[in-house]
Design a protein around this motif. Structure first.
Motif, mmCIF file in Angstrom:
data_model
loop_
_atom_site.group_PDB
_atom_site.id
_atom_site.type_symbol
_atom_site.label_atom_id
_atom_site.label_comp_id
_atom_site.label_asym_id
_atom_site.label_seq_id
_atom_site.Cartn_x
_atom_site.Cartn_y
_atom_site.Cartn_z
ATOM 1 N N GLU A 1 53.366 58.091 39.803
ATOM 2 C CA GLU A 1 52.216 57.984 38.881
ATOM 3 C C GLU A 1 51.786 56.530 38.700
ATOM 4 N N ASP A 2 52.748 55.605 38.756
ATOM 5 C CA ASP A 2 52.415 54.191 38.544
ATOM 6 C C ASP A 2 51.802 53.540 39.782
ATOM 7 N N THR B 1 48.416 56.408 42.165
ATOM 8 C CA THR B 1 47.300 57.154 41.541
ATOM 9 C C THR B 1 46.222 56.135 41.132
ATOM 10 N N GLU C 1 44.760 56.083 38.363
ATOM 11 C CA GLU C 1 45.031 55.732 36.952
ATOM 12 C C GLU C 1 46.080 54.620 36.887
ATOM 13 N N GLY C 2 47.104 54.717 37.744
ATOM 14 C CA GLY C 2 48.136 53.685 37.789
ATOM 15 C C GLY C 2 47.539 52.337 38.182
ATOM 16 N N ALA D 1 44.431 51.355 37.735
ATOM 17 C CA ALA D 1 43.592 50.856 36.633
ATOM 18 C C ALA D 1 44.474 50.232 35.546
ATOM 19 N N ARG D 2 45.656 50.832 35.317
ATOM 20 C CA ARG D 2 46.573 50.351 34.266
ATOM 21 C C ARG D 2 47.202 49.020 34.640
#
Ligand code: APR
Length: 236
Positions: free
Chosen positions: A36-37, A40, A42-43, A45-46
């Motif tokens: 996930e980190d 993805t 989202e990962g 972007a984080r």
């Protein structure tokens, strides 16, 4: 008689004996990193720095490894088989290309390429990538990402891959656990056409092994060259 066309799907298992880790084996990449980190959107972007570090490590490995006899055998098959041999790989390493395969689609992208989120340009990239780099096409700083298909994104080249699966006479799946779609669904797609021979070559039975008409289990560096020899000997 025209030789039947062949579609070959490969996964991380084919590069294992070259020294690159698989994902889901006990010592695999997903045992050490959170998917996930690092895999993805989202990962990314984080924490873009974490994602860049993950792919930079893997990019640095490329010049330290070489194609193994399985990669070389598939390049020989493409060269010597009278029909089309399309190689579809889930791998982001460059070992098939370096072994000599040319009819090759990287459905999950390539470590040696980056993409600009500002202008869409795709470019070769050899060294490390960071959020401080500028796009060589549009000069935007911080807009480059690895040209990798992450979880939740659509794999590349799907129309061409599905068309080739529809018309092939032989489908081979090599070194993949059969857990990640759409690649894991290729064998069922081929079988609904009812015509092609389907063969799995993997170290051990994959999750999808029962979907194949034939299975050969063993290390890719041994079973793939032997299978290619058999196919070419069958040409007479
Ligand atoms: N020879 C043949 N097969 C091998 C070998 C070997 N020497 N070593 C391991 N294998 C097999 C394993 O038994 C396993 O079934 O290769 C398979 C590797 O499976 P995964 O690690 O799941 O790799 P893959 O199927 O390519 O993963 C698919 O998942 O996370 C993602 O995007 C990533 O493209 C990758 C996708």
């Amino acid at each position: 008689m025209r030789a039947e066309s062949i579609v070959i799907l490969t996964g991380a298992g084919i590069s294992k004996e070259s020294g690159l880790d698989t994902f889901r084996d006990a010592d695999g990449i997903w045992a050490r990193h959170s998917l996930e980190d690092v895999a993805t959107p989202e990962g990314f972007a984080r924490d873009p720095d974490l994602v860049h570090a993950f792919y930079n490590d893997r990019r640095r490995q490329l010049p330290t490894v070489d194609p193994n006899p399985a990669h070389v055998a598939l390049a020989r098959l493409e060269r010597d088989w009278p029909g089309r041999v399309l190689l579809v790989t889930q791998n982001i390493d460059d070992l098939h290309r370096r072994a000599g395969s040319r009819d090759l689609l990287h459905m999950h992208g390539e470590l040696s390429k980056v993409r600009c989120l500002a202008c869409g340009a795709i470019m070769q990239w050899i060294g490390d990538l960071s959020a401080r780099d500028a796009c060589t096409a549009c000069a935007t700083v911080g807009s480059l990402r690895p040209h990798i298909v992450w979880f939740g994104e659509v794999p590349l080249h799907m129309p061409e891959i599905l068309a080739a699966l529809d018309s092939c006479g032989l489908f081979l799946s090599i070194g993949t656990s059969g857990t990640v779609y759409p690649a894991a669904g290729f064998v069922s797609h081929v079988r609904t056409r009812g015509r092609a021979r389907t063969v799995e070559l993997n170290l051990e039975p994959s999750h999808g092994a029962s979907l194949f008409a034939e299975t050969v289990h063993g290390p890719a560096s041994q079973v793939v060259p032997a299978f290619v020899d058999e196919l070419l000997a069958g040409l007479g």
